[in-house]
Design a protein around this motif. Structure first.
Motif, PDB file in Angstrom:
ATOM      1  N   SER A 233       0.896   4.100  -2.781  1.00 46.57           N
ATOM      2  CA  SER A 233       0.644   5.486  -2.388  1.00 46.57           C
ATOM      3  C   SER A 233       1.712   6.420  -2.950  1.00 46.57           C
ATOM      4  O   SER A 233       1.400   7.533  -3.389  1.00 46.57           O
ATOM      5  CB  SER A 233       0.625   5.611  -0.864  1.00 46.57           C
ATOM      6  OG  SER A 233      -0.446   4.893  -0.314  1.00 46.57           O
TER       7      SER A 233
ATOM      8  N   ASP B 154       0.826  -1.209   0.000  1.00 50.48           N
ATOM      9  CA  ASP B 154       0.000   0.000   0.000  1.00 50.48           C
ATOM     10  C   ASP B 154       0.863   1.263   0.000  1.00 50.48           C
ATOM     11  O   ASP B 154       0.519   2.260  -0.646  1.00 50.48           O
ATOM     12  CB  ASP B 154      -0.940   0.012   1.204  1.00 50.48           C
ATOM     13  CG  ASP B 154      -2.136  -0.908   1.013  1.00 50.48           C
ATOM     14  OD1 ASP B 154      -2.362  -1.373  -0.124  1.00 50.48           O
ATOM     15  OD2 ASP B 154      -2.860  -1.152   2.000  1.00 50.48           O
ATOM     16  N   THR B 155       1.987   1.226   0.716  1.00 50.82           N
ATOM     17  CA  THR B 155       2.892   2.372   0.736  1.00 50.82           C
ATOM     18  C   THR B 155       3.485   2.613  -0.645  1.00 50.82           C
ATOM     19  O   THR B 155       3.565   3.764  -1.109  1.00 50.82           O
ATOM     20  CB  THR B 155       4.016   2.152   1.756  1.00 50.82           C
ATOM     21  OG1 THR B 155       3.430   1.922   3.032  1.00 50.82           O
ATOM     22  CG2 THR B 155       4.947   3.340   1.819  1.00 50.82           C
ATOM     23  N   THR B 156       3.873   1.547  -1.309  1.00 46.76           N
ATOM     24  CA  THR B 156       4.420   1.676  -2.667  1.00 46.76           C
ATOM     25  C   THR B 156       3.375   2.240  -3.618  1.00 46.76           C
ATOM     26  O   THR B 156       3.672   3.139  -4.416  1.00 46.76           O
ATOM     27  CB  THR B 156       4.914   0.308  -3.168  1.00 46.76           C
ATOM     28  OG1 THR B 156       5.835  -0.228  -2.229  1.00 46.76           O
ATOM     29  CG2 THR B 156       5.560   0.424  -4.527  1.00 46.76           C
TER      30      THR B 156
ATOM     31  N   ILE C 294      -2.831   8.795  -0.665  1.00 41.25           N
ATOM     32  CA  ILE C 294      -2.902   7.633   0.221  1.00 41.25           C
ATOM     33  C   ILE C 294      -3.770   6.547  -0.413  1.00 41.25           C
ATOM     34  O   ILE C 294      -4.909   6.804  -0.805  1.00 41.25           O
ATOM     35  CB  ILE C 294      -3.452   8.029   1.598  1.00 41.25           C
ATOM     36  CG1 ILE C 294      -2.474   8.978   2.278  1.00 41.25           C
ATOM     37  CG2 ILE C 294      -3.685   6.794   2.457  1.00 41.25           C
ATOM     38  CD1 ILE C 294      -2.945   9.489   3.609  1.00 41.25           C
TER      39      ILE C 294
END
Length: 107
Positions: free
Chosen positions: A28, A24-26, A34
């Motif tokens: 985002s 999810d961070t990648t 987000i």
């Protein structure tokens, strides 16, 4: 032995949570906003047949409202949060409490 199994399951759940959070961070960073992928989306991309089977099982064995009002809402939450919560609960069950003997000062 049972506590070890709960702690091991907690470790696996935490590992899945971290992997999902990194994904999810990648996403985002790439999208410049987000992104939190719901568990339903991740589950459907990995194994759509088991998602349908789980829904059929819950609707048939428990009650259709259990799916509509409860579990459907739960699996629409971000997957990394759900797996982190599961890891915490499993760790709490498998936690070995220290005995209290000798911890109090005699005055």
């Amino acid at each position: 032995m049972i506590r070890f199994l709960f702690r091991f399951a907690a470790m696996v759940s935490l590992a899945v949570s971290v992997i999902m959070a990194v994904l999810d961070t990648t996403r985002s960073v790439v999208a410049s906003q987000i992104v939190m992928t719901p568990l339903r989306t991740s589950w459907n991309s990995v194994s759509p047949d088991t998602l349908v089977s789980f829904e059929t099982f819950v609707r048939g064995k428990l009650h259709p409202l259990a799916w509509d009002m409860g579990l459907s809402w739960v699996i629409d939450q971000p997957g990394f949060i759900l797996f982190a919560l599961l890891a915490f609960l499993l760790y709490c069950v498998g936690y070995r409490r220290q005995p209290f003997a000798g911890r109090y000062a005699i005055g």
